[in-house]
Design a protein around this motif. Structure first.
Motif, PDB file in Angstrom:
ATOM      1  N   HIS A  28     -65.472  72.951  52.906  1.00 14.95           N
ATOM      2  CA  HIS A  28     -65.907  73.909  51.949  1.00 14.95           C
ATOM      3  C   HIS A  28     -66.208  72.853  50.497  1.00 14.95           C
ATOM      4  O   HIS A  28     -65.203  71.920  50.445  1.00 14.95           O
TER       5      HIS A  28
ATOM      6  N   ARG B 173     -64.808  73.472  47.543  1.00  6.83           N
ATOM      7  CA  ARG B 173     -63.873  73.665  46.852  1.00  6.83           C
ATOM      8  C   ARG B 173     -63.041  72.583  47.444  1.00  6.83           C
ATOM      9  O   ARG B 173     -62.084  72.490  46.836  1.00  6.83           O
ATOM     10  N   ASN B 174     -63.261  72.365  48.462  1.00  6.96           N
ATOM     11  CA  ASN B 174     -61.997  71.736  48.949  1.00  6.96           C
ATOM     12  C   ASN B 174     -61.638  69.831  48.174  1.00  6.96           C
ATOM     13  O   ASN B 174     -62.842  69.149  47.847  1.00  6.96           O
TER      14      ASN B 174
ATOM     15  N   GLY C 283     -56.874  71.491  49.265  1.00  7.79           N
ATOM     16  CA  GLY C 283     -57.892  72.772  49.167  1.00  7.79           C
ATOM     17  C   GLY C 283     -58.161  72.426  47.708  1.00  7.79           C
ATOM     18  O   GLY C 283     -58.440  71.516  46.788  1.00  7.79           O
TER      19      GLY C 283
ATOM     20  N   ASP D  10     -59.690  83.309  50.524  1.00  3.71           N
ATOM     21  CA  ASP D  10     -60.704  81.471  50.691  1.00  3.71           C
ATOM     22  C   ASP D  10     -59.212  81.274  50.903  1.00  3.71           C
ATOM     23  O   ASP D  10     -59.352  79.325  51.723  1.00  3.71           O
TER      24      ASP D  10
ATOM     25  N   ASP E  57     -60.544  77.922  53.189  1.00  3.38           N
ATOM     26  CA  ASP E  57     -61.169  76.747  52.780  1.00  3.38           C
ATOM     27  C   ASP E  57     -60.116  75.638  53.942  1.00  3.38           C
ATOM     28  O   ASP E  57     -60.996  74.592  53.911  1.00  3.38           O
TER      29      ASP E  57
END
Ligand code: SR1
Ligand code: MG
Length: 399
Positions: A185, A187-188, A348, A175, A180
Motif C-alpha cells: 500500500h 501509505r506504507n 505502516g 486501515d 495496510d
C-alpha cells in the motif's frame, strides 16, 4: 453562530482571551503553533513574560501529516472534547482539562501542561517515570469501567454509542492497523532491508487470520468509551504525574484495544532501546519497560475487578466470576492489539521515534526487525498467552 475558519496565531490569542478562564485575559499576547502530531493545529498561548498559560487546539479539515489530498471530518474535534470531558469527570487526575470547546470551529481550549513532557520523548531520552504505568492503568480502569455495561444503563450506553460513533477516525485505525501492513500500500514506508520480512508477513496465512479476528472485534465490540489512540505520544508526564491528551479517536470499542495500544508503545520503546543506547546500556531500561508493562496490566486488572465487584449496576453482569471471565477476554484482545501496534508503527504510515530516531542504520533495522517479529508472535499466539508473566516470557524470548 460560529463558522469554521482556520485559526491564525492572532485568532488563537483572541479565542484564548475569551475562553481560557484566566483572571486577566488581556495578559495573553502571543501564540506559537507547536503541533507536531499527525492531525491538528496546536497553539501555545503566552503572556507578556513569554510564559505559556493555555492551549488552543484546532482540527484541520484534512490529515495534517499528509495534506489536503486526505480530507478528514471536523467532527473529530467534538468527539475529542466530549471524550476528554467524560474521561476528565471519571478520572480528573489523569485527564487533560478541557476549559471550552466549539464543535463548529472544531476548536478547544485546554489547560497548559508545559511543566509536563510527552512520555514518548522522555522514554526515547532514557528518562524513567516509575509511577507512570500505574497511573495510566488507573486512568484506563476508571474510564473503561464507568463507560462499560457493568456501570452504564443499557439505555444510556446505547445513546452514548451513537453520540461517539466516529466512522472516519475509526476507518483510519481499521486501515492503518489491520489492512495496510499486510498488503502493498502506498501509505506504507520502511527500510528496504525489511522487505523480506514484510513479504513474509503479507504471506503469513495464520497471522492474517488472527488480524482479521482483531479487526472484526474492533469493528463490532462496543464495550466502553475508548481513548482510541493511547500511545506514549498521547500522554504527558511529570514527576509523579500523568495526563492523557488527544482523544479524537474516541469511540465505543473493545477495551483490549486501549490496553494493547498502551502496552504496544512501551514495547516499541523496549525494542528501540538497544539502538538508542547500545545493547549493554539498554538493559536496565528494557527491564524497566517490562516492569512498566507488568504493573500496567496488574494494576488495571486489579482496579477494574474491584470496580466491577463494588459498583456493577447490572445484576446479571455482577454474577460472581463473570467479571474475571470478561477480563480474560480483554487480556487476549490486548495481547493481539499490542502486536498490531508493533507492526503498524514499524512499516505502516505512522512511525515512532523509539525506532525511527535510531541513528545507526544497521541497528535501526535490527530493532525494527525485532518489533516486527515480536508483533507477529503476539498476534498469532494471543489466545495461548494466558497471563502477564507468560507475555513477559514471550517478550524476553522474541523481543
Ligand atoms: C493519519 S493519522 C496517523 C496516526 O496518527 C494518530 O496519532 C493515530 O495513531 C493514527 O493512526
Ligand atoms: Mg493523536
Amino acid at each position: 453562530m460560529s463558522q469554521y475558519r482556520t485559526f491564525t496565531a492572532a485568532d488563537a490569542v483572541e479565542y484564548a482571551r475569551q475562553y481560557g478562564q484566566l483572571a486577566e485575559p488581556q495578559a495573553l499576547v502571543s501564540a506559537d503553533e507547536i503541533g507536531d502530531g499527525n492531525l491538528n493545529l496546536v497553539f501555545k498561548i503566552r503572556d507578556g513574560d513569554g510564559v505559556s498559560r493555555v492551549i488552543v487546539k484546532q482540527a484541520l479539515p484534512y490529515v495534517r501529516c499528509v495534506g489536503e489530498s486526505w480530507p478528514l471530518t471536523l467532527d473529530r474535534a467534538r468527539i475529542e472534547a466530549e471524550t476528554l470531558l467524560i474521561h476528565g469527570a471519571l478520572c480528573p487526575r489523569h485527564t487533560v482539562k478541557i476549559l471550552h470547546h466549539d464543535p463548529e470551529l472544531a476548536v478547544m481550549v485546554q489547560e497548559d501542561l508545559s511543566d509536563h513532557h510527552i512520555w514518548r520523548s522522555e522514554l526515547v531520552k532514557g528518562r524513567y517515570y516509575p509511577l507512570a504505568a500505574g497511573q495510566l492503568a488507573e486512568y484506563l480502569a476508571q474510564t473503561l469501567f464507568h463507560t462499560s455495561d457493568f456501570y452504564q444503563t443499557a439505555q444510556l450506553k446505547k445513546a452514548e454509542v451513537s453520540r461517539f460513533t466516529n466512522p472516519e477516525l475509526c476507518q483510519i485505525t481499521e486501515d492503518l492497523f489491520f489492512s495496510d501492513p499486510y498488503q502493498d500500500h502506498e501509505r506504507n514506508h520502511f527500510d528496504e532491508a525489511l522487505l523480506p520480512q514484510v513479504l513474509e508477513l503479507r504471506n503469513d496465512a495464520a497471522l492474517k487470520l488472527a488480524v482479521a479476528g482483531l479487526k472484526h472485534r474492533f469493528l463490532s465490540k462496543a464495550e466502553a468509551l475508548l481513548h482510541g489512540d493511547i500511545h506514549s505520544g498521547s500522554i504527558f508526564v511529570a514527576e509523579g504525574k500523568l495526563k492523557a491528551i488527544d482523544a479524537e479517536f474516541g469511540f465505543y470499542g473493545p477495551i483490549g484495544f486501549d490496553i494493547g495500544t498502551a502496552i504496544g508503545n512501551l514495547l516499541l520503546n523496549y525494542c528501540g532501546l538497544p539502538g538508542l543506547f547500545g545493547p549493554r546500556d539498554a538493559a536496565a531500561g528494557r527491564e524497566q519497560r517490562l516492569q512498566d508493562i507488568r504493573e500496567l496490566w496488574l494494576i488495571f486488572a486489579d482496579r477494574f475487578l474491584a470496580l466491577c465487584h463494588q459498583h456493577s449496576r447490572d445484576a446479571t453482569l455482577a454474577l460472581p466470576g463473570y467479571a474475571e471471565q470478561f477480563l480474560q477476554q480483554v487480556w487476549a484482545d490486548a495481547v493481539g492489539y499490542c502486536g498490531t501496534e508493533l507492526i503498524r508503527r514499524t512499516i505502516g504510515l505512522a512511525h515512532v521515534a523509539d525506532l525511527d530516531s535510531i541513528t545507526d542504520a544497521e541497528m535501526r533495522v535490527e530493532c525494527q526487525r525485532s518489533a516486527l517479529n515480536l508483533g507477529r508472535v503476539l498476534i498469532v499466539n494471543a489466545p495461548h498467552i494466558a497471563h502477564i508473566d507468560a507475555l513477559l516470557a514471550r517478550i524476553r524470548q522474541h523481543g
